[in-house]
Motif scaffolding. Sequence first.
Motif, PDB file in Angstrom:
ATOM      1  N   HIS A  31       0.848  -1.188   0.000  1.00 58.26           N
ATOM      2  CA  HIS A  31       0.000   0.000   0.000  1.00 58.26           C
ATOM      3  C   HIS A  31       0.889   1.246   0.000  1.00 58.26           C
ATOM      4  CE1 HIS A  31      -2.740  -3.010   1.846  1.00 58.26           C
ATOM      5  NE2 HIS A  31      -3.617  -2.408   1.063  1.00 58.26           N
ATOM      6  N   GLN A  40       9.573   3.010  -2.176  1.00 51.40           N
ATOM      7  CA  GLN A  40      10.272   2.808  -0.902  1.00 51.40           C
ATOM      8  C   GLN A  40       9.667   1.657  -0.101  1.00 51.40           C
ATOM      9  OE1 GLN A  40      10.831   6.451   1.317  1.00 51.40           O
ATOM     10  NE2 GLN A  40      11.506   7.556  -0.485  1.00 51.40           N
ATOM     11  N   ASN A  41       8.330   1.582  -0.089  1.00 44.14           N
ATOM     12  CA  ASN A  41       7.699   0.491   0.656  1.00 44.14           C
ATOM     13  C   ASN A  41       8.044  -0.858   0.034  1.00 44.14           C
ATOM     14  OD1 ASN A  41       6.608   2.266   2.445  1.00 44.14           O
ATOM     15  ND2 ASN A  41       4.542   2.226   1.590  1.00 44.14           N
ATOM     16  N   ASP A  44      11.576  -1.742   0.970  1.00 43.42           N
ATOM     17  CA  ASP A  44      11.737  -2.179   2.357  1.00 43.42           C
ATOM     18  C   ASP A  44      11.139  -3.557   2.609  1.00 43.42           C
ATOM     19  OD1 ASP A  44      13.199  -0.074   3.342  1.00 43.42           O
ATOM     20  OD2 ASP A  44      11.437   1.156   3.747  1.00 43.42           O
ATOM     21  N   ILE A  45      10.099  -3.895   1.861  1.00 40.64           N
ATOM     22  CA  ILE A  45       9.420  -5.157   2.153  1.00 40.64           C
ATOM     23  C   ILE A  45       9.945  -6.310   1.291  1.00 40.64           C
ATOM     24  CG2 ILE A  45       7.170  -6.320   2.003  1.00 40.64           C
ATOM     25  CD1 ILE A  45       6.019  -3.571   2.954  1.00 40.64           C
ATOM     26  N   ARG A  48      15.104  -6.363   0.818  1.00 47.17           N
ATOM     27  CA  ARG A  48      16.115  -6.127   1.849  1.00 47.17           C
ATOM     28  C   ARG A  48      17.080  -7.303   2.006  1.00 47.17           C
ATOM     29  NH1 ARG A  48      16.247  -1.735   5.195  1.00 47.17           N
ATOM     30  NH2 ARG A  48      18.238  -2.651   5.617  1.00 47.17           N
TER      31      ARG A  48
ATOM     32  N   ILE B  34       0.914   2.371   9.356  1.00 50.49           N
ATOM     33  CA  ILE B  34       0.480   1.281   8.485  1.00 50.49           C
ATOM     34  C   ILE B  34       1.602   0.245   8.471  1.00 50.49           C
ATOM     35  CG2 ILE B  34      -1.007   2.675   6.976  1.00 50.49           C
ATOM     36  CD1 ILE B  34       1.275   2.609   4.885  1.00 50.49           C
ATOM     37  N   GLU B  36       3.366  -1.125   6.158  1.00 42.51           N
ATOM     38  CA  GLU B  36       4.529  -0.814   5.341  1.00 42.51           C
ATOM     39  C   GLU B  36       5.464   0.166   6.037  1.00 42.51           C
ATOM     40  OE1 GLU B  36       1.482  -1.171   4.313  1.00 42.51           O
ATOM     41  OE2 GLU B  36       1.391  -2.135   2.358  1.00 42.51           O
ATOM     42  N   LEU B  39       7.355  -1.464   8.950  1.00 41.88           N
ATOM     43  CA  LEU B  39       8.526  -2.213   8.485  1.00 41.88           C
ATOM     44  C   LEU B  39       9.651  -1.270   8.076  1.00 41.88           C
ATOM     45  CD1 LEU B  39       6.698  -4.957   6.437  1.00 41.88           C
ATOM     46  CD2 LEU B  39       8.258  -5.373   8.331  1.00 41.88           C
ATOM     47  N   ALA B  40       9.289  -0.164   7.426  1.00 43.26           N
ATOM     48  CA  ALA B  40      10.308   0.802   6.993  1.00 43.26           C
ATOM     49  C   ALA B  40      11.060   1.352   8.206  1.00 43.26           C
ATOM     50  CB  ALA B  40       9.658   1.940   6.208  1.00 43.26           C
ATOM     51  N   ASN B  43      13.329  -1.243   9.683  1.00 42.70           N
ATOM     52  CA  ASN B  43      14.511  -1.367   8.818  1.00 42.70           C
ATOM     53  C   ASN B  43      15.525  -0.262   9.109  1.00 42.70           C
ATOM     54  OD1 ASN B  43      14.089  -3.646   7.245  1.00 42.70           O
ATOM     55  ND2 ASN B  43      12.818  -2.557   5.764  1.00 42.70           N
ATOM     56  N   HIS B 140      13.654   9.005   2.689  1.00 44.00           N
ATOM     57  CA  HIS B 140      12.409   8.607   3.343  1.00 44.00           C
ATOM     58  C   HIS B 140      11.839   9.763   4.173  1.00 44.00           C
ATOM     59  CE1 HIS B 140       9.652   5.458   4.719  1.00 44.00           C
ATOM     60  NE2 HIS B 140       9.693   6.038   5.900  1.00 44.00           N
ATOM     61  N   TRP B 144       8.478  12.369   3.570  1.00 44.08           N
ATOM     62  CA  TRP B 144       7.391  12.486   4.558  1.00 44.08           C
ATOM     63  C   TRP B 144       7.213  13.927   5.018  1.00 44.08           C
ATOM     64  CZ3 TRP B 144       3.237  10.037   5.448  1.00 44.08           C
ATOM     65  CH2 TRP B 144       3.161   8.648   5.236  1.00 44.08           C
TER      66      TRP B 144
END
Lengths: 98, 252
Positions: A31, A40-41, A44-45, A48, B34, B36, B39-40, B43, B140, B144
């Motif tokens: 999403h 970017q999402n 990262d998912i 990696r 969320i 995602e 996880l970011a 990380n 990142h 944002w």
Amino acid sequence: MSENKNDQLPLWEVFIQKSNGAPIKHAGSIHASDKEMALQNARDIYTRRNEGRLLWLVPSNAIVATVIEDEADFFDPADDKPYRHPSFYEVPEGVTNI
Amino acid sequence: MNNNENLYQFLLRCADDNLIAGQRMAEWCSNGPILEEDLAMVNISLDFLGQSESFMEYAASLDTTGKTSDDLAFGRSEREYYNHLLVEQPNDDFAVSMVKLLFFSAFQKELYTALMEGKDERIAAISAKAVKEARYHYRHASDWFERLALGTDESLRRLTYAVEELWPFTENLFETDEVYNSLFAEQIVPDMKSIREKWMTTMREVFSNGGVDIPANVHMYAGGINGYHTEHLGHLLCEMQYLHHAHPGAQW
């Protein structure tokens, strides 16, 4: 973008190329609210652990897909025509990704 | 205590900055807005921990008392920690965390880029690896910043609050002392004034993209690198070091 029934951000499909010259394969979805966030999402998912060198992101609602109810009409007519399969050819040695 | 007190001290500052930034960011684990983003952030936290370990290992190798990097991370108290004040500030909300990451990653990417050219080969090598992560963290966080600035009234309100809360800790990032100046004389570390200039150029660009004003005439906090901290660090260390204190030397 299609309306989300919940408060999730729009859905994107993730495609990854593992190495130079390899096909770009569907890996899953994420999403995100915009293109950069989608990249970017997905990074990262899905990448990696050295899974890839290239990412493609496609808004899920941009994909035209068959519906499963049409499966019979759509695909069955090809079932009894084995001569359409290129399996009668010898694949030269050393050729991969076929 | 060790062979090169100034180098040792600088390595601890770098290690502590990353360790505390990583511990703070890890607090978001399972609390992200969320999946995602959760996880970011984890990380990013792991990137910080990895960088901290590299600097901590180097520091431990200079320690003549035989301390390991674990001893340094879990055996030092608040006054023996030398991170900048910015990274120990509480997460508060998502905007505060992202603005903190923006300020810190913009600083780290300039510092690492310069350290790669420095005379200490091991620091240069760690920096060459870490700068890629810092650039990604910056990407990142700056994205944002723009989203929150140009989003809704609520997101802009929270972003503005975050900027006001954290800006007073930014001058501290560029603070120098005898330790730093002696390493500068040895050409191991860069001129902090040029790092600050590059950082300010970046900030002007990011703030202008978001249509947000850079705070002016703000009282700036100093400390951190001398072991004096805000009240938040002690609480963070309590949580981070608890397991090690309860079970010294525990491994898994």
